[in-house]
Design a protein around this motif. Structure first.
Motif, PDB file in Angstrom:
ATOM      1  N   LEU A 142     -20.023  41.058 -20.828  1.00 20.44           N
ATOM      2  CA  LEU A 142     -19.045  42.229 -21.386  1.00 20.44           C
ATOM      3  C   LEU A 142     -19.378  43.534 -21.607  1.00 20.44           C
ATOM      4  O   LEU A 142     -20.462  43.943 -22.067  1.00 20.44           O
ATOM      5  CB  LEU A 142     -18.793  41.551 -22.965  1.00 20.44           C
ATOM      6  CG  LEU A 142     -18.251  40.187 -23.120  1.00 20.44           C
ATOM      7  CD1 LEU A 142     -18.162  39.787 -24.504  1.00 20.44           C
ATOM      8  CD2 LEU A 142     -16.495  40.140 -22.519  1.00 20.44           C
ATOM      9  N   GLY A 143     -18.348  44.342 -21.135  1.00 26.64           N
ATOM     10  CA  GLY A 143     -18.623  45.995 -21.188  1.00 26.64           C
ATOM     11  C   GLY A 143     -18.505  46.092 -22.774  1.00 26.64           C
ATOM     12  O   GLY A 143     -17.991  45.731 -23.689  1.00 26.64           O
ATOM     13  N   ILE A 144     -19.362  47.123 -23.103  1.00 32.49           N
ATOM     14  CA  ILE A 144     -19.332  47.526 -24.870  1.00 32.49           C
ATOM     15  C   ILE A 144     -18.815  49.032 -24.840  1.00 32.49           C
ATOM     16  O   ILE A 144     -19.159  50.067 -24.278  1.00 32.49           O
ATOM     17  CB  ILE A 144     -21.026  47.814 -25.077  1.00 32.49           C
ATOM     18  CG1 ILE A 144     -21.432  46.282 -24.806  1.00 32.49           C
ATOM     19  CG2 ILE A 144     -20.869  48.089 -26.584  1.00 32.49           C
ATOM     20  CD1 ILE A 144     -23.135  46.119 -25.224  1.00 32.49           C
ATOM     21  N   ASN A 145     -17.877  48.976 -25.780  1.00 29.27           N
ATOM     22  CA  ASN A 145     -17.316  50.379 -26.353  1.00 29.27           C
ATOM     23  C   ASN A 145     -17.487  50.436 -28.068  1.00 29.27           C
ATOM     24  O   ASN A 145     -18.246  49.246 -28.367  1.00 29.27           O
ATOM     25  CB  ASN A 145     -15.650  50.335 -26.084  1.00 29.27           C
ATOM     26  CG  ASN A 145     -15.412  50.392 -24.736  1.00 29.27           C
ATOM     27  OD1 ASN A 145     -15.941  50.789 -23.809  1.00 29.27           O
ATOM     28  ND2 ASN A 145     -14.052  50.075 -24.696  1.00 29.27           N
ATOM     29  N   ALA A 146     -17.424  51.571 -28.532  1.00 27.53           N
ATOM     30  CA  ALA A 146     -17.752  51.460 -29.953  1.00 27.53           C
ATOM     31  C   ALA A 146     -16.864  52.580 -30.567  1.00 27.53           C
ATOM     32  O   ALA A 146     -16.374  53.655 -29.608  1.00 27.53           O
ATOM     33  CB  ALA A 146     -19.134  52.105 -30.191  1.00 27.53           C
TER      34      ALA A 146
END
Length: 237
Positions: free
Chosen positions: A184-188
């Motif tokens: 899974l890609g990670i944004n924040a």
């Protein structure tokens, strides 16, 4: 390099407080991209107290980097996203009337609902992200929905960091490691600022993108918008 998407909701709040078109939301979107930001984020809410649905429509012809629309996937919001076809849609479980986002999805309880909505967006070529708390089980649940990415809800990190508790990053590291394992890609996003962004970025493996609005706009009042965007870019190299 972690990408910076500038949330321009606060510009719309300022505009709406006086009526008219000052500050000009579309011009600000053009400017933050010109200054180096990698994307523009908006979060229209049902009461349109800041970003209006028409703003989201108008921005699709202005944002030439990455366009991210956040919101609770109710019918009107889903229709808006399918009309605008942004680069990314970020699903946030906002309660109607909430002052700001205050929790991530329970991806286990709402798995089937999220899976259905996400499938519709992906059929239309829109990258999907789910707003989640830094809980490994919620990351694992997100994987089951078919989402492309998660967005880590960073309010608790920002609060603890402001108190000098650097261990507040630990659940975010664990969640990021699990997300990386699952592909899974990670944004924040949420309460990230010039004070804490460098520490957060350096400790979160595989952080692809941060969405920053409230702090960036407040800091810009003091430092100037172009300066702030480039200060973030330097900190994230």
């Amino acid at each position: 390099m972690t990408k910076l998407s500038v949330n321009i909701n606060k510009i719309a709040t300022l505009r709406n407080s006086r009526g008219g078109n000052v500050p000009n939301l579309l011009q600000v979107a053009k400017d933050v991209q010109k200054f180096g930001a990698h994307g523009v984020t908006v979060h229209p809410r049902p009461d349109e107290r800041h970003i209006r649905y028409q703003d989201a429509r108008d921005l699709k012809d202005v944002v030439y980097t990455e366009y991210n629309i956040e919101g609770n996937p109710q019918h009107n919001f889903i229709d808006l996203v399918l009309e605008c076809k942004p680069t990314q849609v970020t699903l946030v479980p906002d309660a109607i009337g909430a002052l700001t986002s205050n929790a991530g999805w329970d991806t286990i309880t709402h798995k089937h609902y999220l899976k259905e909505v996400i499938a519709e967006f992906k059929r239309n070529g829109i990258r999907t992200s789910i707003f989640v708390d830094p809980v490994v089980a919620m990351v694992e649940g997100a994987m089951e929905t078919g989402t492309d990415r998660i967005e880590l809800y960073t309010e608790s990190f920002a609060h603890e960091y402001g108190l000098g508790n650097f261990k507040g990053i630990e659940p975010y590291v664990a969640a990021a490691i699990k997300a990386n394992e699952l592909g899974l890609g990670i944004n924040a996003g949420h309460d990230l600022s010039l004070d804490n962004i460098k520490f957060f970025k350096e400790n979160i493996p595989g952080l692809l993108e941060v969405s920053i609005g409230h702090a960036l706009i407040c800091e810009s009042l003091y430092l100037g918008l172009e300066n702030v965007v480039n200060m973030y870019l330097q900190k994230m190299k």
